[in-house]
Design a protein around this motif. Sequence first.
Motif, PDB file in Angstrom:
ATOM      1  N   LYS A 195       0.294  -8.866  -2.500  1.00 44.28           N
ATOM      2  CA  LYS A 195      -0.515  -8.265  -3.559  1.00 44.28           C
ATOM      3  C   LYS A 195      -2.013  -8.407  -3.292  1.00 44.28           C
ATOM      4  CE  LYS A 195       3.060  -9.049  -7.046  1.00 44.28           C
ATOM      5  NZ  LYS A 195       3.400  -9.701  -8.343  1.00 44.28           N
ATOM      6  N   ASP A 196      -2.397  -9.372  -2.467  1.00 44.28           N
ATOM      7  CA  ASP A 196      -3.818  -9.576  -2.163  1.00 44.28           C
ATOM      8  C   ASP A 196      -4.309  -8.673  -1.038  1.00 44.28           C
ATOM      9  OD1 ASP A 196      -4.171 -11.449  -4.125  1.00 44.28           O
ATOM     10  OD2 ASP A 196      -3.946 -13.175  -2.797  1.00 44.28           O
ATOM     11  N   GLU A 197      -3.407  -7.889  -0.445  1.00 40.72           N
ATOM     12  CA  GLU A 197      -3.794  -6.975   0.628  1.00 40.72           C
ATOM     13  C   GLU A 197      -3.768  -5.535   0.126  1.00 40.72           C
ATOM     14  OE1 GLU A 197      -4.957  -8.027   3.362  1.00 40.72           O
ATOM     15  OE2 GLU A 197      -4.284 -10.110   3.327  1.00 40.72           O
ATOM     16  N   GLY A 198      -4.753  -4.753   0.546  1.00 43.73           N
ATOM     17  CA  GLY A 198      -4.826  -3.348   0.160  1.00 43.73           C
ATOM     18  C   GLY A 198      -4.952  -2.461   1.382  1.00 43.73           C
ATOM     19  N   LEU A 199      -4.728  -1.175   1.174  1.00 36.89           N
ATOM     20  CA  LEU A 199      -4.806  -0.196   2.259  1.00 36.89           C
ATOM     21  C   LEU A 199      -5.822   0.885   1.889  1.00 36.89           C
ATOM     22  CD1 LEU A 199      -0.996   0.236   2.998  1.00 36.89           C
ATOM     23  CD2 LEU A 199      -2.664  -1.000   4.395  1.00 36.89           C
ATOM     24  N   LEU A 200      -6.811   1.054   2.747  1.00 35.27           N
ATOM     25  CA  LEU A 200      -7.769   2.147   2.613  1.00 35.27           C
ATOM     26  C   LEU A 200      -7.322   3.252   3.559  1.00 35.27           C
ATOM     27  CD1 LEU A 200     -10.419   3.397   1.618  1.00 35.27           C
ATOM     28  CD2 LEU A 200     -11.613   2.104   3.414  1.00 35.27           C
ATOM     29  N   HIS A 201      -6.953   4.403   3.008  1.00 30.72           N
ATOM     30  CA  HIS A 201      -6.469   5.523   3.809  1.00 30.72           C
ATOM     31  C   HIS A 201      -7.643   6.387   4.248  1.00 30.72           C
ATOM     32  CE1 HIS A 201      -2.056   5.204   2.766  1.00 30.72           C
ATOM     33  NE2 HIS A 201      -2.597   4.407   1.858  1.00 30.72           N
ATOM     34  N   ILE A 202      -7.647   6.793   5.509  1.00 33.83           N
ATOM     35  CA  ILE A 202      -8.630   7.731   6.036  1.00 33.83           C
ATOM     36  C   ILE A 202      -7.875   8.789   6.828  1.00 33.83           C
ATOM     37  CG2 ILE A 202     -10.707   8.043   7.417  1.00 33.83           C
ATOM     38  CD1 ILE A 202     -11.468   5.234   6.984  1.00 33.83           C
ATOM     39  N   SER A 203      -8.159  10.047   6.538  1.00 34.17           N
ATOM     40  CA  SER A 203      -7.438  11.119   7.218  1.00 34.17           C
ATOM     41  C   SER A 203      -8.377  12.268   7.561  1.00 34.17           C
ATOM     42  CB  SER A 203      -6.287  11.634   6.339  1.00 34.17           C
ATOM     43  OG  SER A 203      -6.756  12.081   5.081  1.00 34.17           O
ATOM     44  N   LEU A 214      -6.513  -1.764  11.731  1.00 33.22           N
ATOM     45  CA  LEU A 214      -6.430  -0.306  11.748  1.00 33.22           C
ATOM     46  C   LEU A 214      -5.112   0.129  12.376  1.00 33.22           C
ATOM     47  CD1 LEU A 214      -7.691   2.567  11.508  1.00 33.22           C
ATOM     48  CD2 LEU A 214      -8.796   2.124  13.720  1.00 33.22           C
ATOM     49  N   ALA A 215      -4.378   0.990  11.679  1.00 28.07           N
ATOM     50  CA  ALA A 215      -3.089   1.477  12.184  1.00 28.07           C
ATOM     51  C   ALA A 215      -2.944   2.961  11.884  1.00 28.07           C
ATOM     52  CB  ALA A 215      -1.934   0.701  11.554  1.00 28.07           C
ATOM     53  N   GLN A 216      -2.179   3.637  12.723  1.00 26.58           N
ATOM     54  CA  GLN A 216      -1.933   5.065  12.561  1.00 26.58           C
ATOM     55  C   GLN A 216      -0.670   5.297  11.736  1.00 26.58           C
ATOM     56  OE1 GLN A 216      -0.451   7.562  15.905  1.00 26.58           O
ATOM     57  NE2 GLN A 216      -2.313   8.763  15.598  1.00 26.58           N
ATOM     58  N   VAL A 217      -0.811   6.120  10.701  1.00 28.08           N
ATOM     59  CA  VAL A 217       0.341   6.514   9.894  1.00 28.08           C
ATOM     60  C   VAL A 217       1.009   7.731  10.519  1.00 28.08           C
ATOM     61  CG1 VAL A 217       1.118   7.270   7.610  1.00 28.08           C
ATOM     62  CG2 VAL A 217      -0.762   5.615   7.820  1.00 28.08           C
ATOM     63  N   SER A 218       0.197   8.725  10.829  1.00 22.40           N
ATOM     64  CA  SER A 218       0.661   9.954  11.473  1.00 22.40           C
ATOM     65  C   SER A 218      -0.552  10.611  12.113  1.00 22.40           C
ATOM     66  CB  SER A 218       1.324  10.889  10.450  1.00 22.40           C
ATOM     67  OG  SER A 218       0.399  11.238   9.424  1.00 22.40           O
ATOM     68  N   LYS A 256     -15.315  15.395   9.463  1.00 22.35           N
ATOM     69  CA  LYS A 256     -14.095  16.014   8.974  1.00 22.35           C
ATOM     70  C   LYS A 256     -13.049  14.928   8.758  1.00 22.35           C
ATOM     71  CE  LYS A 256     -14.942  20.417  11.344  1.00 22.35           C
ATOM     72  NZ  LYS A 256     -14.466  21.370  12.384  1.00 22.35           N
ATOM     73  N   ALA A 257     -13.325  14.123   7.736  1.00 24.83           N
ATOM     74  CA  ALA A 257     -12.448  13.013   7.383  1.00 24.83           C
ATOM     75  C   ALA A 257     -12.663  12.685   5.913  1.00 24.83           C
ATOM     76  CB  ALA A 257     -12.734  11.787   8.248  1.00 24.83           C
ATOM     77  N   THR A 258     -11.611  12.187   5.270  1.00 23.31           N
ATOM     78  CA  THR A 258     -11.691  11.848   3.853  1.00 23.31           C
ATOM     79  C   THR A 258     -11.129  10.456   3.622  1.00 23.31           C
ATOM     80  OG1 THR A 258      -9.547  12.898   3.424  1.00 23.31           O
ATOM     81  CG2 THR A 258     -11.528  14.244   3.090  1.00 23.31           C
ATOM     82  N   LEU A 259     -11.694   9.773   2.643  1.00 28.65           N
ATOM     83  CA  LEU A 259     -11.288   8.420   2.273  1.00 28.65           C
ATOM     84  C   LEU A 259     -10.443   8.453   1.014  1.00 28.65           C
ATOM     85  CD1 LEU A 259     -14.779   6.737   2.593  1.00 28.65           C
ATOM     86  CD2 LEU A 259     -12.820   6.156   4.032  1.00 28.65           C
ATOM     87  N   ASP A 260      -9.473   7.542   0.914  1.00 27.05           N
ATOM     88  CA  ASP A 260      -8.699   7.386  -0.308  1.00 27.05           C
ATOM     89  C   ASP A 260      -8.334   5.915  -0.460  1.00 27.05           C
ATOM     90  OD1 ASP A 260      -7.056   7.466  -2.490  1.00 27.05           O
ATOM     91  OD2 ASP A 260      -5.901   9.205  -1.837  1.00 27.05           O
ATOM     92  N   GLY A 261      -9.036   5.253  -1.349  1.00 25.80           N
ATOM     93  CA  GLY A 261      -8.761   3.844  -1.600  1.00 25.80           C
ATOM     94  C   GLY A 261      -7.962   3.606  -2.855  1.00 25.80           C
TER      95      GLY A 261
END
Length: 308
Positions: A9-17, A59-63, A91-96
Motif C-alpha cells: 500500500k505504500d508503493e504507487g505507480l506513475l503511468h507514462i505513455s 521503471l518498467a515497460q507495461v506494453s 508526445k507522452a502523457t502522465l497518469d498518477g
Amino acid sequence: MPAHYALLKDEGLLHISGPDTLKFLQGQTTCDTRKVDAGHALPGAFCTPKGRMICDFLLAQVSADHYVLRMRNDTVALAATAFGKYIMFSKATLDGDRQDWKTVACWGENVRSALAGLKLSVPSARYAATSGEGYILIQMDDQGEQFEAYLDMQAFPQHFEALAQTMDAGEEEDWRTLQIESGIGRVEAPTSGEFLPQMLNYDVTGHVSFNKGCYTGQEIVARLHYRGKSKRRLYLARFGASVPLPAGTDLFSPGTDQANGTVVNSAAADGGHVCLVSATEAGVAAGLHLRGHDQALEIEPLPYTLPD
C-alpha cells in the motif's frame, strides 16, 4: 520453504505513455532509459535542477509506449507535478491517478517455484522483467528470492487471487525490512527534494548513469562524482528502542546541536527498528542519536562496498 506475498500500500505507480516516453525520461532522470524494455526494468531518480531528488523509482515497460514508474505512494503526486512542467512538448502523457494497477511483493526461499507454478514467466536476474496480460514481474535481488509484481487488479484479478491461494500472506513491514537490509534507500515525501543521489549511495547501486548525457540536475550530480566527495552517505543501522523513526528524522552526535544524519527509511524489527540513515562519516564515527535519547544507533555492514 516458505513463499509470501503482500499488497504494498505504500508503493504507487506513475503511468507514462506515448511514443516519446523513453526519450522524455532520458532527458529528465538519472538512469539510461535506452536499457529499458520488456525484459529489463531499471532503477533511477528524478532530480530538481539543483540535483536534489524528488523521487526514486523503478521503471518498467507495461506494453509498447506504456511504462510505469514504481515509487513511494506519497511521492507520486509530487513527481507527476514536477514531470508535468517538462512533458508538455513531448508526445507522452502522465497518469498518477490510476487505481487499476497495484504493486505486490513476493518473497521467500520457495517463491520462484511458487510463481512458476502459477504459469507465470519468472525472470532470472536482478531487475530482469517478464510480463503477460495484466502483469509485470521483476526480480529484485541476485538470489531470486524477492520479486515485485505489478498487477492489473481490475481487468485481471485472477493473478492476485492465484497468489493468495498459493502463497502465505505476509506483512508489508516484512518486505520493507528486506529492502532496507538490501541497502537500497527510498525517497519518501518528507525527504523529497533533500538528498543528492550520492547521499543514498545511488552512484553505487545502479540508479545513476554517468555516461548517458544530460538530464535535469545532471551537472550537479556529475560534478560531485568526478570532482568532489559526498558529505553524506547511506548507512544501515539498528535502533533498539520502539520510538517512532519516520523518514526525515534528524540524528545528532553527542555534544552537537547540528544534525549530522537523517533517517531515510525504517521498519519495525525485533522490538526496535532496522533503518537506513544518510549521515556524515564523522557523525557515524561519533555515534548517531535521536534527540533526547542516549542510546546510539548501531551501524551494520552494507551488502555492497562504498568508494573510498
